[in-house]
Write an enzyme that holds these catalytic residues in place. Structure first.
Site, short mmCIF file in Angstrom:
data_model
loop_
_atom_site.label_atom_id
_atom_site.label_comp_id
_atom_site.label_asym_id
_atom_site.label_seq_id
_atom_site.Cartn_x
_atom_site.Cartn_y
_atom_site.Cartn_z
N LEU A 74 -120.77 15.82 -20.92
CA LEU A 74 -121.59 14.65 -21.26
C LEU A 74 -120.68 13.50 -21.60
CD1 LEU A 74 -124.14 16.47 -23.59
CD2 LEU A 74 -124.48 15.87 -21.17
N THR A 76 -119.73 10.33 -23.47
CA THR A 76 -120.11 9.78 -24.77
C THR A 76 -119.63 8.35 -24.97
OG1 THR A 76 -118.14 10.76 -25.77
CG2 THR A 76 -120.18 12.05 -25.86
N SER A 85 -114.55 8.64 -22.86
CA SER A 85 -114.62 9.78 -23.78
C SER A 85 -115.80 10.64 -23.37
CB SER A 85 -114.78 9.32 -25.23
OG SER A 85 -114.73 10.44 -26.11
N SER A 86 -115.66 11.94 -23.56
CA SER A 86 -116.74 12.82 -23.15
C SER A 86 -116.78 14.07 -24.01
CB SER A 86 -116.57 13.23 -21.67
OG SER A 86 -115.41 14.03 -21.51
N ALA A 87 -117.90 14.73 -23.98
CA ALA A 87 -118.06 16.05 -24.58
C ALA A 87 -117.92 17.06 -23.45
CB ALA A 87 -119.42 16.17 -25.25
#
Length: 405
Positions: A74, A76, A85-87
């Site tokens: 995901l 973010t 930035s990511s999950a």
């Protein structure tokens, strides 16, 4: 709000992807670290057309919660349409933790505690949302975990996220390339971004017989995970593992891998025009190697990324130059174009210019890959000598393929 059913659905989907149930310690950590607490109110998911579509918790809480507990990455933080930035996909997070042997460290922690010995310590590079640091805290205890984040806003938010989940590991705003000497030595260093070289400080900060686990990337492709065991003299050796495609490391001066500005997977930002370059290059030639053979397959791309260094590619389907064009770009400005005329699929036109003949290098590397039995990612390994020389090998450290410059 997310519920136990969401936890169960996430564990089930991870189990399907793994082909086996999630091991008990990791399943317990996932339940103890609710993923939704580490996500902003707006996230982005793939839209199926090469872009991203937003999901807002306030506008559609059910869809947001389903995404939060799905086994998918995901985004973010989106900057000018580019994810910054990511999950990470939860199954990939667990994959890295397992490669790092975090479950074994947890058992070692319990044994050390009984014997009065210092607990194992882990350094995470790239805090992001803080979710991974939360899992490490649940598995090892928060005092064992130090995590670094370059972005000050992400650092602050990660601290808040972790606090909301009941954890307070050491979260520091810092450039990950330098590691964090005050907390060294570490039993494990884990990066949540990809590199194409291992920075020297990482090896210097790992306890002898400790290890480094990091996603890997080349200009050709971002793919694979590397595990390295570090020796007392600073040498390191280990293997690559399949799966995982992560963003590259960022520094205060912008994105880069370990020591040089990288291109995004698929090519650098500034590229020479193949037609303009071709006018100053050698005459066009013909090739029987299909450009489709050297792209699209993870094992092929991984091998070529190591053996045709500092080279990226892209496809041009606009028809401006040819019905379909496959272009290669070298970091030194060299360029090659392989054109499909829309009719003949067993022979293609090649133009090349610059110091390097990129398509010739690709043909040689691809032919060797076939002679070697089309090796997958897992047959490749890396040795780093005490003086920082990186050697890629196949099957056995004695079978060297190339040095990474």
């Amino acid at each position: 709000m997310p519920s136990a059913a969401h936890d169960a659905a996430l564990l089930a989907s991870i189990g399907v992807r793994r082909g086996a149930p999630v091991p008990a310690p990791y399943a317990a950590a996932l339940r103890a670290v609710p993923r939704h607490l580490f996500l902003p109110g707006r996230i982005w998911v793939r839209d199926g057309h090469g872009g991203y579509r937003p999901l807002d918790r306030a506008a559609d809480p059910d869809a947001w919660a389903r995404a939060a507990y799905s086994d998918q990455p995901l985004v973010t933080q989106l900057t000018d349409g580019v994810p910054t930035s990511s999950a990470s996909m939860p199954s990939m997070v667990l994959y890295q933790l397992e490669l790092a042997g975090i479950g074994g460290l947890a058992r070692q922690r319990d044994s050390n505690s009984r014997d009065g010995i210092e607990a194992p310590r882990v350094l995470e590079l790239g805090t992001g949302t803080g979710f991974n640091a939360g899992l490490l805290s649940a598995l090892l205890g928060q005092d064992a975990v130090t995590t670094l984040e370059l972005d000050p806003a992400l650092t602050t938010q990660a601290q808040r996220n972790l606090k909301s989940a009941g954890y307070a590991p050491t979260v520091i705003e810092a450039d990950a390339v330098a590691g964090w000497p005050p907390g060294a030595p570490y039993d494990r260093i884990l990066a949540t971004f990809s590199v194409d070289r291992i920075p020297d400080p990482w090896r210097a900060q790992v306890r002898p017989e400790g290890s480094i686990v990091t996603p890997w990337y080349s200009d050709w492709t971002a793919y694979g995970m590397l595990t390295l065991a570090v020796a007392a003299d600073g040498a390191a050796q280990g293997r690559f593992h399949p799966h995982g495609s992560y963003m590259t490391m960022r520094t205060p001066n912008g994105p880069h891998a370990a020591t040089r500005p990288p291109s995004e997977p698929g090519g650098p930002a500034r590229r020479p025009d193949p037609d303009t370059a071709a006018t100053a290059g050698t005459p066009a030639t013909r090739t029987r190697l299909s450009p489709w053979a050297v792209s699209g397959d993870p094992d092929t791309e991984f091998h070529l990324g190591l053996t045709v260094p500092h080279t990226s590619y892209d496809w041009d389907t606009t028809g401006e130059h040819a019905p379909i064009r496959f272009a290669l770009y070298g970091a030194d400005g060299s360029v090659a174009a392989v054109d499909y005329d829309g009719q003949q699929a067993d022979e293609f036109t090649v133009t090349q210019s610059g110091r390097r003949r990129l398509w010739d290098e690709t043909e040689v590397a691809y032919a060797r890959w076939e002679r070697l039995g089309r090796p997958g990612v897992e047959r490749h390994g890396l040795t780093i000598t005490p003086d920082s020389t990186h050697h890629v090998w196949l099957d056995d450290p004695g079978h060297r393929l190339t040095a990474i410059q």
